[in-house]
Motif scaffolding. Sequence first.
Motif, PDB file in Angstrom:
ATOM      1  N   ASN A 102      24.665   7.230   9.769  1.00  0.00           N
ATOM      2  CA  ASN A 102      23.587   6.407   9.234  1.00  0.00           C
ATOM      3  C   ASN A 102      24.030   5.474   8.116  1.00  0.00           C
ATOM      4  O   ASN A 102      23.277   4.575   7.750  1.00  0.00           O
ATOM      5  CB  ASN A 102      22.446   7.288   8.729  1.00  0.00           C
ATOM      6  CG  ASN A 102      21.441   7.624   9.816  1.00  0.00           C
ATOM      7  OD1 ASN A 102      21.447   7.006  10.880  1.00  0.00           O
ATOM      8  ND2 ASN A 102      20.587   8.575   9.570  1.00  0.00           N
ATOM      9  N   SER A 103      25.219   5.706   7.559  1.00  0.00           N
ATOM     10  CA  SER A 103      25.659   4.783   6.513  1.00  0.00           C
ATOM     11  C   SER A 103      25.903   3.402   7.119  1.00  0.00           C
ATOM     12  O   SER A 103      25.799   2.403   6.433  1.00  0.00           O
ATOM     13  CB  SER A 103      26.917   5.309   5.825  1.00  0.00           C
ATOM     14  OG  SER A 103      27.961   5.408   6.764  1.00  0.00           O
ATOM     15  N   THR A 153      27.624   4.303  18.019  1.00  0.00           N
ATOM     16  CA  THR A 153      27.730   4.662  19.433  1.00  0.00           C
ATOM     17  C   THR A 153      26.382   5.157  19.939  1.00  0.00           C
ATOM     18  O   THR A 153      25.488   5.500  19.154  1.00  0.00           O
ATOM     19  CB  THR A 153      28.763   5.772  19.659  1.00  0.00           C
ATOM     20  OG1 THR A 153      28.248   6.983  19.093  1.00  0.00           O
ATOM     21  CG2 THR A 153      30.093   5.439  18.995  1.00  0.00           C
ATOM     22  N   ASP A 196      25.581   7.933  21.243  1.00  0.00           N
ATOM     23  CA  ASP A 196      25.240   9.288  20.792  1.00  0.00           C
ATOM     24  C   ASP A 196      24.903   9.307  19.302  1.00  0.00           C
ATOM     25  O   ASP A 196      24.039  10.075  18.864  1.00  0.00           O
ATOM     26  CB  ASP A 196      26.391  10.252  21.082  1.00  0.00           C
ATOM     27  CG  ASP A 196      26.474  10.604  22.562  1.00  0.00           C
ATOM     28  OD1 ASP A 196      25.527  10.290  23.306  1.00  0.00           O
ATOM     29  OD2 ASP A 196      27.490  11.190  22.975  1.00  0.00           O
ATOM     30  N   GLN A 197      25.592   8.478  18.539  1.00  0.00           N
ATOM     31  CA  GLN A 197      25.272   8.400  17.102  1.00  0.00           C
ATOM     32  C   GLN A 197      23.867   7.861  16.904  1.00  0.00           C
ATOM     33  O   GLN A 197      23.122   8.348  16.054  1.00  0.00           O
ATOM     34  CB  GLN A 197      26.300   7.520  16.385  1.00  0.00           C
ATOM     35  CG  GLN A 197      27.669   8.192  16.259  1.00  0.00           C
ATOM     36  CD  GLN A 197      28.769   7.241  15.828  1.00  0.00           C
ATOM     37  OE1 GLN A 197      28.566   6.030  15.710  1.00  0.00           O
ATOM     38  NE2 GLN A 197      29.956   7.780  15.605  1.00  0.00           N
ATOM     39  N   GLY A 256      20.784   2.955   9.651  1.00  0.00           N
ATOM     40  CA  GLY A 256      19.847   4.072   9.697  1.00  0.00           C
ATOM     41  C   GLY A 256      19.072   4.004  10.996  1.00  0.00           C
ATOM     42  O   GLY A 256      18.184   3.178  11.137  1.00  0.00           O
ATOM     43  N   ALA A 257      19.420   4.853  11.926  1.00  0.00           N
ATOM     44  CA  ALA A 257      18.778   4.785  13.234  1.00  0.00           C
ATOM     45  C   ALA A 257      18.984   6.095  13.965  1.00  0.00           C
ATOM     46  O   ALA A 257      20.105   6.593  14.029  1.00  0.00           O
ATOM     47  CB  ALA A 257      19.364   3.639  14.048  1.00  0.00           C
ATOM     48  N   CYS A 258      17.909   6.629  14.481  1.00  0.00           N
ATOM     49  CA  CYS A 258      17.951   7.907  15.176  1.00  0.00           C
ATOM     50  C   CYS A 258      16.890   7.870  16.268  1.00  0.00           C
ATOM     51  O   CYS A 258      15.696   7.934  15.979  1.00  0.00           O
ATOM     52  CB  CYS A 258      17.677   9.038  14.186  1.00  0.00           C
ATOM     53  SG  CYS A 258      17.470  10.652  14.949  1.00  0.00           S
ATOM     54  N   VAL A 264      21.410  10.889  17.972  1.00  0.00           N
ATOM     55  CA  VAL A 264      21.215  12.011  17.036  1.00  0.00           C
ATOM     56  C   VAL A 264      20.987  11.523  15.605  1.00  0.00           C
ATOM     57  O   VAL A 264      20.576  12.318  14.754  1.00  0.00           O
ATOM     58  CB  VAL A 264      22.394  13.010  17.053  1.00  0.00           C
ATOM     59  CG1 VAL A 264      22.613  13.558  18.453  1.00  0.00           C
ATOM     60  CG2 VAL A 264      23.667  12.396  16.486  1.00  0.00           C
ATOM     61  N   GLY A 265      21.236  10.251  15.339  1.00  0.00           N
ATOM     62  CA  GLY A 265      21.024   9.753  13.971  1.00  0.00           C
ATOM     63  C   GLY A 265      22.174  10.076  13.044  1.00  0.00           C
ATOM     64  O   GLY A 265      21.976  10.268  11.854  1.00  0.00           O
ATOM     65  N   SER A 266      23.377  10.120  13.583  1.00  0.00           N
ATOM     66  CA  SER A 266      24.530  10.281  12.699  1.00  0.00           C
ATOM     67  C   SER A 266      25.066   8.906  12.335  1.00  0.00           C
ATOM     68  O   SER A 266      24.580   7.895  12.820  1.00  0.00           O
ATOM     69  CB  SER A 266      25.603  11.140  13.368  1.00  0.00           C
ATOM     70  OG  SER A 266      26.038  10.562  14.570  1.00  0.00           O
TER      71      SER A 266
END
Lengths: 1017, 1017
Positions: free
Chosen positions: B66-67, B56, B58-59, B70-72, B62-64
């Motif tokens: 990531n499994s 999403t 927001d993910q 991997g993106a922030c 913030v980089g959540s």
Amino acid sequence: MGSEAALLLWVVMVAGVVVGGQSKFMVYNTSHTIVTGKLNVHLVPHTHDDVGWLKTVDQYYVGSNNSIQGACVQNVLDSLIPALLADKNRKFIYVEQAFFQRWWRDQSQAMQLVVKQLVSSGQLEFINGAMSMHDEAATHYIDMIDQTTLGHRFIKEEFNVTPRIGWQIDPFGHSAVQAYLLGAEVGFDSFFYGRIDYQDRAKRKNEKSLEVVWRGSKSLGSSSQIFAGAFPQNYEPPSGFYFEVNDASPVVQDDPDLFDYNVQERVDDFVAAAISQANITRTNHIMWTMGTDFKYQYAHTWFRQLDKLIHYVNLDGRVNALYSSPSIYTDAKYATNESWPLKTDDFFPYADRDNAYWTGYFTSRPALKRYVRIMSGYYLAARQLEFFKGRSKSTNTDSLGDALAIAQHHDAVTGTEKQHVANDYAKRLSIGYKEAEQLVSSSLACLVEPASRREKPTTKFQQCPLLNVSYCPASEVHLSEGKSLIVVIYNSLGWKREDVVRIPVFNEDVTVHDSEGNEIESQLVPLVDAYVSLRNYHVKAYLGHTPTQTPKYWLVFAVSIPPIGFSSYTISSAKKPGSSSSRSSVYTFNTSETSTVEVGQGNLKLTFSTEQEKLTNYVNSRSLVKETVKQSYGFYTGYNGSSDKVPQNSGAYIFRPNGTFLIKPEEVSSTIVRGPIIDEVHQHINSWIYQITRLHKGKEHVEVEYIVGPIPINDGTGKEVVTQITTAVDNNKRFYTDSNGRDFIKRIRDYRADWDLNVNQPVAGNYYPINLGIYMQDDKKEFSVLVDRSVGGSSILDGQIELMLHRRLLLDDSRGVAEALNETVCVLNDCKGLIIQGKLYFRIDPLGEGAKWRRSYGQEIYSPLLFAFCEQDSDNWINSHRPTFSGIDSSYSLPDNVAIITLQDLDGGKILLRLAHLYEIGEDKDLSVLTNVELKKLFPGKEISKVTETSLSANQERRLMEKKRLVWKVEGPSSENDDSKLSRGGPVDPAALVVELAPMEIRTFIIDLVPNLVSSV
Amino acid sequence: MGSEAALLLWVVMVAGVVVGGQSKFMVYNTSHTIVTGKLNVHLVPHTHDDVGWLKTVDQYYVGSNNSIQGACVQNVLDSLIPALLADKNRKFIYVEQAFFQRWWRDQSQAMQLVVKQLVSSGQLEFINGAMSMHDEAATHYIDMIDQTTLGHRFIKEEFNVTPRIGWQIDPFGHSAVQAYLLGAEVGFDSFFYGRIDYQDRAKRKNEKSLEVVWRGSKSLGSSSQIFAGAFPQNYEPPSGFYFEVNDASPVVQDDPDLFDYNVQERVDDFVAAAISQANITRTNHIMWTMGTDFKYQYAHTWFRQLDKLIHYVNLDGRVNALYSSPSIYTDAKYATNESWPLKTDDFFPYADRDNAYWTGYFTSRPALKRYVRIMSGYYLAARQLEFFKGRSKSTNTDSLGDALAIAQHHDAVTGTEKQHVANDYAKRLSIGYKEAEQLVSSSLACLVEPASRREKPTTKFQQCPLLNVSYCPASEVHLSEGKSLIVVIYNSLGWKREDVVRIPVFNEDVTVHDSEGNEIESQLVPLVDAYVSLRNYHVKAYLGHTPTQTPKYWLVFAVSIPPIGFSSYTISSAKKPGSSSSRSSVYTFNTSETSTVEVGQGNLKLTFSTEQEKLTNYVNSRSLVKETVKQSYGFYTGYNGSSDKVPQNSGAYIFRPNGTFLIKPEEVSSTIVRGPIIDEVHQHINSWIYQITRLHKGKEHVEVEYIVGPIPINDGTGKEVVTQITTAVDNNKRFYTDSNGRDFIKRIRDYRADWDLNVNQPVAGNYYPINLGIYMQDDKKEFSVLVDRSVGGSSILDGQIELMLHRRLLLDDSRGVAEALNETVCVLNDCKGLIIQGKLYFRIDPLGEGAKWRRSYGQEIYSPLLFAFCEQDSDNWINSHRPTFSGIDSSYSLPDNVAIITLQDLDGGKILLRLAHLYEIGEDKDLSVLTNVELKKLFPGKEISKVTETSLSANQERRLMEKKRLVWKVEGPSSENDDSKLSRGGPVDPAALVVELAPMEIRTFIIDLVPNLVSSV
């Protein structure tokens, strides 16, 4: 404007000051320190940067070859600085100086100033501080000291700080020498590590004894103990707290305007993990190692999350989270005044689970291990010669020192790196050697000249690094053309040394004259076919050409060399028939003949049965030791566990044998070579094992030279080749192996002192690392074997010593290297399995008499004589040059129980001197005693203006180090732990300048010399 | 001290000044600008940050999660700032404002100042500048404008800059509307993109025609053209020049003290890649897009390498490398004075290789597509009501605007995101809707109150977002208890509107009164079982409960609503039997009966054959159009290409049919519902397709409502469901589809204007995106179909229009989403395939008469009437409230060819007004003409103090934008390209305030109103 201002401004800019307004910029409170009465979670941000493993050290540094492993140490350090500047509470430790120094050299002065300030404020702390995180099994203590010194002195010089903490978090087991010598003697206040046996760890977690006081030396006892902690598991963060770029751990999402706000969940996870660790830890301090291999590529990603965790966990209040370091943690532990369990001996062997003993790497890459050892001895000698000549910026021993430092890394000399990385270490050693060789040649050239010509010496010395494969262009000259060959032989030991040397020559009729011009006895030993092919193959492989001519002989003669000095020998074609070298008698017999052969020109005689597998008699007519000795070869097949539930193959790290196979000597001829100086028995054990058993006149040990390989793999299985030497010594499971070539530690087969051993690998689980030697004893005799490099070994059967000589495996053992340990040597594209050539030495002594040989001859193995050659057209070289030299007072020689392990010219007229007592307490009735060294005699012609005793790594005054040393309390009645009878050498009287050394003591000095008082050298 | 000083100091600190000394700190010369006469390689550092895709928005921020990936994005922007500060020559472009705004809100004021400076210096440039990089196929132009405006105005307000360049590098094909409307009309100087058809690309590379002048609108011609460039491949760096943390491209190793020095190799690689690109590019300027998806997580890693490349490549000198941006590149191209090929129409459909047509996503996730379209219309209406009420900080349309902006992203409305991300978009829309719904209710509450009570309105309006599944708690009340239901119906169009509305009711006997209190005709249509189960299932699924009662009827009545205003209708239980609604007559017949049924109460009549698959007659007695029309359903089986050499399945992106299957209507009953207002024909096409064909009194089009799903997959194959409407129109392969709901573009089956098409997918390769409608014509008639959301469609057979309504696929199509498009709806854990309910509308007109319906009715579909309900105990609601309202002068109505597409209260008393001419040139003989709008009439009771015409995205004055517009030269004879006959509206006279609009023209104004001159509303 100073960089302090810049620093301050950047902190303001990044950390920000919320001036109010629309921004919802968040300021985290990370200022927490220790809270008494709460569980304190010490968060230690760290990176573990292998100085070579899957990639080379330089590849790791610049971040190349990322397809193998994504890792760039430059990123770590580049990103770290702004991250630390952004919040003064943030802390970081940096460990591996080989990387740090690379980075430091790249920085601007402005950046260097900023970093100095971070170090000085404690935000950035150097931990361990050696060039690499050295291995503790396959490393020699002199190498460990040297590479630690290189790192520590750099840190001292650039930052004026001394690392306080040992940090060996990844090596595969931990040595006593590491704990006491590279720990306490370096001045560390504590020592942390990640890998101990899984059974041991389970018990320690249960008993809250992961943290101990470790007393590593029997001889030095509590004066060299250290607080030592094993991590609950590995050196990584608790599960779910990995915050590298792109890591999968949940980040703390604390922005209520975005979806998936998770602060409470993350705080709960944190508290749960903290309590779980607290349950196996004494005191209310636990350490979390927040990082792992090559992490903090972008340091900000970790610190952002750690900031948040500290902020919210402390708002929650159940536990206290803080930015910390191993130093702060150590001080906190110390402040609790707790008593700790006592630990002695070491943590070998290491297994991380059933059937997974990391004892293969004790032998993995035996050629690299040997190369490291040769370079180590050479580096010691070269620094002596560098001191005599005076240090130069251009040609010096620095590259060799750097290469050796890196080679001590726990994936270097261990043999657990990828092949291309092993090649890189070898290349670095080779480059370092080349530079040191040049220095050695030029230093010797100076020293052989008379004083008048010393400024511009004309002699060009050559050396022969490929002598191990019988290749020495310098000596392979046709002396018949009226030329002489001068051999200058240097002895880096502090004693006069009698030895037998061997040089390949073309000529059959040669004579050898000593430094006084006297003709001396010499012997020609034929160069056997096994050696000729070894030589030709490797010269082609390494130098790219095949030598056009092959020397027919080894010229053998006995030499005598003064302490820390040299003698010169002249080899020339014999003027008259009678004066030439003796040719050896050669007798070949078939193994089918039934007879016995006796060899040996001195006290020691061996009787070989020509029948295969027959016993050999060992008789020393002086010591009256008589023993039957049988030597055999065998191999273990590497276990293929790929289809097991928990797959575990034998590999670079792990020794997991699948059955033992004795190698029966083939029915081929053996050859006896006899002469006035040496006798040799040559045996083809099989098509890929050749052995020479050699006795030297005047020596009372057996030298066994073996050529093993290529290990055949055409049956599809890897093999690990061992030799067993079997005696009747009734050792009752007990044997002794050295710790990094220094203290011997008692081993008991199938037993551990610290826990009830569950034996699942009866062979691999009894293997120990051997650097100096292994011995066993019964009530009458002791049987010792010394080695020329680190190997794994054991006593699997009573009376028998087993050494693993070579390994060739076809499977990876799943510990990350992801390559089978299958070393080859190639000529063009034709590769064959690596051939190992090496030596071991054994001797049987009456009980109590073995130590003297082990210690003194062990030191000679470590520091072999150094040869330099030059050709001379006329005879009068000896007359026109200085044929013999000793760097110390000619009337002086070091006591038998002392070695100079470092003599090094530091910049600025300072000398680094390390003196090592070679004996443990109780080891020898005469030599395990307080001894002394007269410093004045070591520097003839120079005036010592100041002697400063320092820590072992020469980065602080010993006096101050002792003063601030933390005194840890040990559990249990003090009577049990009392070692007040042990002694150490006293202070050095500045007038007398005599250094006392107690058993096993090493003392380090910085000596200021007044230069050139009398130019006697 | 100002942050300028801090900035300066940090630059000094990082970039360093070599003061001399030991440091070998390297300073790279990156100051190069364009060099005439050399090949200039414009290095454009960029990141492409999808506003939702695998994670999403927001993910990603913030980089959540990531499994998954991997993106922030926070990392990107956090790391970017110091990287730019470190060297003033470095440049970066940032695109997606949804991310940038999230980041901006998190920053300290100090950091915001630093960033402003970087933007002002041009180091950081906003490119594209919309909230998201919207899709160009499934998006409506009003949404594209709105989301671009949101981004552009934020940039203008915070940074006082206007983005110059369009940057649609990832969308899957490119639309004409994007080029001219969201390109030229926004004021962009150029427009870049990555994805065009592989055959087209090959030809363009060959002909150096990747870069063109794109004239997207037939009506606006060269006044709306733009320089447009397709990248040679994708939007990534040349192979081997990826420098993300851990990327495998070789870094430039320029430290001669380390191993693997590779400067020359890397320079050679660079030059080779540059020359290769130069060979397919006009002029000596090429652009390298240095970055890709979510790169620059640690910006330093890229810039370090780019610094080195620029430094060494320019030292080498063969080509000139420079830090650049699309703006600099555009200016450089312009400066060459080159002429460019002319491009018209668009770049649809997109295929990236054989059999890989990205035409599936035109329909993927039809429910999300419909949700977006409903919200789009609602957002337009809600902003009008927000304007009438006055903007409030607390309850406003901002969340809905944000949610819609994000939903336009090219992995949002496209349906190419993961399911959890689709859910996230829906959730955001729902949250945004809830807030807007509250605003709408309260605004209407104000407006219905008499002036005296307007400050504290008492009416609580309810709305019914689930009316699509017949669920409307507000209307489902028992009127028998003396209650009346007030329905306020709002019309956001600028014309008075006559329509038929439907509301579910419980009561059988109800009457409907209009705003004047007159009883009006109404009809009760039974709620059929198919709808009841649809309703119950989805209310349970979405609201968690099953409605206790089910309304029996739809109450249907005709309404008349003033422009930009509302009327109120009162529904109450009938006082006397005769006055209640007509119940519909219902007749059910079996398909086995052979007979015909005629429906239609007005000019249009349809005759259904009750026999299956029989033709239906379409007769319009007014226009005298008579036609046989057959509607059928079918499906394509999703291709399973997993075992092919180049695997290509049908999936979320790609439509690759494996055979066509006609769905034969089952032999079940059909039902005819007739009444005074509407007639319906209900048909069970099969067990999972239900269809209602509906004719409204007074309307001359056919409304087809379909319920499709769950698509069965128990045979293990995915299916893509289409409906075909077949006529006898002889279209000769030609048909027309809209571009983002605006211009229609001629399509020719199996043909492309720009290259010789190699047809490998005769169906998928002929699909085009449809947002408004599709039509075809012959020399007599035109046959038009309008849609209620974006769908894919084509004319595969002459006379036939095919629309894809729903897709359910079991395989992934290997374009990254890594999920099968298999949408389900769950009640608790019981999930079944998604059911789609939707409408399409068709009509057959005499040639030349279709546009009026398509345009005006199309606008009504986009802006449906908005219902608000309240209950009233007494009858006098109408008397005590304002039952009808128009926001514009009561004497005024917009011309038939104009729509207000934006009427929005900006902060600070400014109004954003957008007027759109709805007709293309030549489309309608009466309406395709210059028209005008009297602004004064739009704001009755308010004084217009200033009118500023702006760019389309309202971030700059139109006048200034035109002044600085680059005038590109087009290849070929000017006669061919001359479009001087085309016109645009003239300047707005500040006194008259009349806005002229030429065909297809959209004009945007910021209007300053003097508030509350007369409080007439």
